[in-house]
Design an enzyme around this catalytic site. Structure first.
Site, PDB file in Angstrom:
ATOM      1  N   LYS A 180      92.143  68.573   3.934  1.00 17.23           N
ATOM      2  CA  LYS A 180      90.839  67.920   3.822  1.00 17.23           C
ATOM      3  C   LYS A 180      90.900  66.452   4.252  1.00 17.23           C
ATOM      4  CE  LYS A 180      89.767  67.018  -0.420  1.00 17.23           C
ATOM      5  NZ  LYS A 180      89.810  65.548  -0.608  1.00 17.23           N
ATOM      6  N   THR A 181      91.838  65.691   3.703  1.00 23.39           N
ATOM      7  CA  THR A 181      91.925  64.259   4.009  1.00 23.39           C
ATOM      8  C   THR A 181      92.231  64.032   5.485  1.00 23.39           C
ATOM      9  OG1 THR A 181      92.714  63.866   1.750  1.00 23.39           O
ATOM     10  CG2 THR A 181      93.009  62.083   3.338  1.00 23.39           C
TER      11      THR A 181
ATOM     12  N   ASP B  33      83.323  62.604  -0.179  1.00 19.37           N
ATOM     13  CA  ASP B  33      84.460  63.471  -0.492  1.00 19.37           C
ATOM     14  C   ASP B  33      84.292  64.032  -1.909  1.00 19.37           C
ATOM     15  OD1 ASP B  33      86.884  64.744  -0.255  1.00 19.37           O
ATOM     16  OD2 ASP B  33      88.093  62.959  -0.630  1.00 19.37           O
ATOM     17  N   GLU B  34      84.943  65.168  -2.188  1.00 17.53           N
ATOM     18  CA  GLU B  34      84.886  65.811  -3.513  1.00 17.53           C
ATOM     19  C   GLU B  34      83.441  65.973  -3.991  1.00 17.53           C
ATOM     20  OE1 GLU B  34      87.439  67.115  -4.624  1.00 17.53           O
ATOM     21  OE2 GLU B  34      89.212  65.980  -4.047  1.00 17.53           O
TER      22      GLU B  34
END
Length: 667
Positions: free
Chosen positions: A32-33, A212-213
């Site tokens: 993801k990152t 994000d998240e």
């Protein structure tokens, strides 16, 4: 040029999505990152200005990691123009510029949890409530919950008689201190963004928003994001509903699940190739999470090996469980030439750590307990930071009262009460009445001298700040007030005193590091960094390598380990008893899934046949989640298996020792 060959097909699709609403469903361990970093670099490559990009994370650690990844690709100077921030830090920035638009002063202080608890104690006392019967920390959690309900709750609708009186008093005390708590950062920011000219200005600035998240966002945070995005709908959210485990903190997973309903024409991209875990771990965790019906369907896969079966440890009770788990760790460490830092023990509740801690201490095995007192919450650090808070915001009465007589300088409780009475009568902040105290015959001579000395130090520290910066001012306070001597007087144990003053020295290091890493360091920026610290805990690398990590599953989110032990896999523990009662089993299943997917190469699950509770031994039932894992993926670990491993490890150690002795004799 971006090297798209370094990405898999799904990651390339996610990176190339630049405009319009996009939801990236990023399963555990799918890069993801990396994908976000490449996407940011690609945006710059196609001509988007760095200052137009806003990336919102939910921890300072994630923000640092994202900035480092992007900097490595586009350069530090370019990356500094991109806003990469937690949502609370972003709101703090907005309020520093615009909170005056909603009637508050821009020099506000941010109160952390302990500050909030102190204010709540005062509110309880004001209304005659006993803090022993009304736990301030529980009230703090309740206040936070109320503030995160959006639209805001009307005080008249609060049924609890204590909360209905403490809540408004608490807010008034914050205002009197020119302070905000963490939740106020969101509440006041949304009020600012409801002003059309402010909202339009921020929308024009941040034309591309990434979050994000996203599965962990709550309603008020979602409201802030919606206001920032506007009609352009250039919003790019990344998350995994299967890892939504913060419902108790107000996270609303439906914001992620219903993204397409709020942003018409949104494109969905799924990242399903896992780079972390073995095939067995993915198959087992997938089998568990599939039992949640309300989710975005995905199936994680890996091109790597299937790996070892999942080790099931069946224990008699919690003591037996701890013994078997630790013996298994010792055996695997020696047999596979591993380090203790390769192992993590995850549990549902903090109370489960006790028995493991006791056995590890007796065996002389080092461990790290995530969830202990964090650096900026230690007394001596809060004392030192309070001096900076008073320098920045003299109206911060909580900080002022913390240090006005630290180290002791003869300002007793009676003298303080007289000064506070004078402040109330004059309707002025306490700090502004200290000068009165220096010349008042109503205050004892010793206290007058102490107040004068305090004002002298604060003013001199301000001059040091102007001339030399934060670290210079911090060193001046430590030296001028002989903080080392004050710390040593507070602790009779010399080793404890040494550790405490080493913390003060490390505080100075934090000032130096902040000034070194921040393009435009300010005292308010440093204080915001301190106040906005999350639950993450930094651990020394050397200690990490030689220590078993123990923590709750909630704390393990975002981490990974070679070998993971999920302990206490029993009904009423995991899933937790409260979740069974209120029907929130889906989140408990997601919690179990998160625990499983922390493991890279080996996963163990343990449970006990009986467990002591309130002094009474009770029979236990194995967690329903264990029953959802295909039987063929298990390898049961009996006491005999683990004893044989331990014996084998002992022989290996003995053999190594004999070889060393032989070499010494030869020398």
């Amino acid at each position: 040029m971006i090297n798209f060959n370094a990405l898999n097909r799904e990651q390339r699709d996610a990176v190339r999505c630049v405009k319009g609403p996009v939801v990236v469903v990023a399963g555990a361990g799918t890069g993801k990152t990396r994908t976000i970093a490449y996407r940011t670099a690609h945006m710059l490559e196609v001509g988007i200005e760095p200052g137009a990009i806003l990336a919102i994370t939910f921890t300072n650690k994630a923000a640092r990691e994202m900035r480092e990844r992007i900097s490595a690709m586009v350069g530090f100077d370019t990356c500094t123009d991109i806003t990469i921030s937690t949502i609370h830090s972003l709101c703090a920035r907005i309020l520093r510029d615009d909170i005056d638009k909603v009637g508050r002063d821009t020099s506000f202080t941010i109160f952390d949890t302990s500050d909030q608890v102190g204010i709540i104690r005062k509110a309880l006392a004001k209304h005659g409530f006993d803090p022993r019967k009304n736990e301030p920390r529980a009230l703090q959690f309740g206040i936070s919950t109320l503030k995160n309900i959006y639209p805001p709750v009307d005080v008249d609708d609060i049924a609890d008689p204590v909360m209905s009186r403490v809540f408004p008093t608490y807010n008034k005390m914050l205002e009197d201190n020119n302070a905000l708590d963490f939740d106020d950062l969101l509440l006041f920011a949304i009020r600012v963004l409801d002003i059309p000219e402010c909202r339009d200005r921020y929308r024009e600035r941040f034309r591309y928003v990434m979050v994000d998240e996203f599965q962990d966002i709550n309603d008020i945070q979602y409201g802030i994001v919606r206001r920032l995005v506007g009609k352009r709908s250039n919003i790019y959210v990344v998350g995994d509903d299967d890892q939504s485990i913060y419902g108790w903190r107000g996270a609303v997973v439906d914001n992620f699940l219903n993204f397409e309903e709020d942003f018409a024409g949104a494109r969905e991209v799924k990242l399903e190739r896992n780079y972390r875990s073995t095939g067995v771990i993915l198959e087992a965790s997938g089998a568990v999470i599939e039992n949640n019906e309300k989710r975005r369907r995905k199936k994680l896969w890996t091109s790597g090996k299937a790996g070892d079966p999942i080790g099931m440890i069946e224990a008699l009770d919690e003591q037996d469980e701890a013994t078997l788990v630790i013996d298994c760790i010792v055996g695997d460490k020696q047999r596979l030439n591993m380090k203790y830092g390769d192992f993590a023990i995850l549990y549902r509740t903090n109370a489960q750590s006790r028995v493991f801690e006791e056995k590890l201490v007796r065996m002389g095995i080092s461990y790290i307990l995530i969830g202990g007192t964090r650096f900026f919450e230690r007394k001596e650090i809060k004392d030192m930071t309070a001096f900076l808070r008073v320098m920045h915001n003299p109206e911060d009465e909580t900080a002022l009262l913390r240090v006005i007589n630290y180290p002791p300088r003869g300002i007793g409780a009676t003298s303080l009460d007289r000064i506070r009475d004078a402040a109330l009568e004059a309707r002025r902040p306490l700090f502004h009445c200290l000068e009165y105290a220096v010349h008042s015959d109503n205050i004892p001579k010793k206290a007058r001298k102490g107040v004068a000395r305090f004002l002298e130090v604060i003013e001199a520290a301000r001059q040091k700040l102007k001339a030399g910066g934060l670290a210079t001012a911090g060193k001046f306070i430590v030296d001028e007030l002989d903080i080392e001597n004050a710390v040593r007087k507070s602790y009779s144990d010399r080793n404890e005193a040494d550790r405490r003053f080493m913390n003060v020295e490390e505080w100075i290091n934090s000032l130096i590091e902040y000034e070194s890493n921040e393009p435009k360091p300010t005292i308010e920026g440093y204080l915001e960094n301190v106040a906005l610290m999350t639950d993450e805990q930094e651990v020394d690398t050397e200690l990490k390598e030689d220590s078993i990590t123990m923590m709750t599953v909630h704390s393990a989110k975002g981490l990974e380990f070679h070998t993971v032990f999920i302990v206490g896999a029993e009904e009423k523990l995991l899933p937790h008893e409260k979740s069974i009662q209120d029907g929130s089993i889906d989140e408990e299943r997601r919690l179990f899934y998160v625990a499983m997917t922390r493991a890279r190469r080996k996963l163990y699950i343990s449970y006990a046949a009986e467990r002591r509770r309130y002094g009474e031994t009770q029979p236990r039932i194995t967690s329903r989640f264990v029953g959802e894992i295909p039987e063929e993926l298990f390898s049961y670990q009996s006491v005999k298996d683990i004893e044989e491993r331990r014996l084998e490890s002992g022989k290996k150690l003995a053999s190594t020792s004999l070889k060393r002795i032989a070499m010494m004799l030869e020398d």
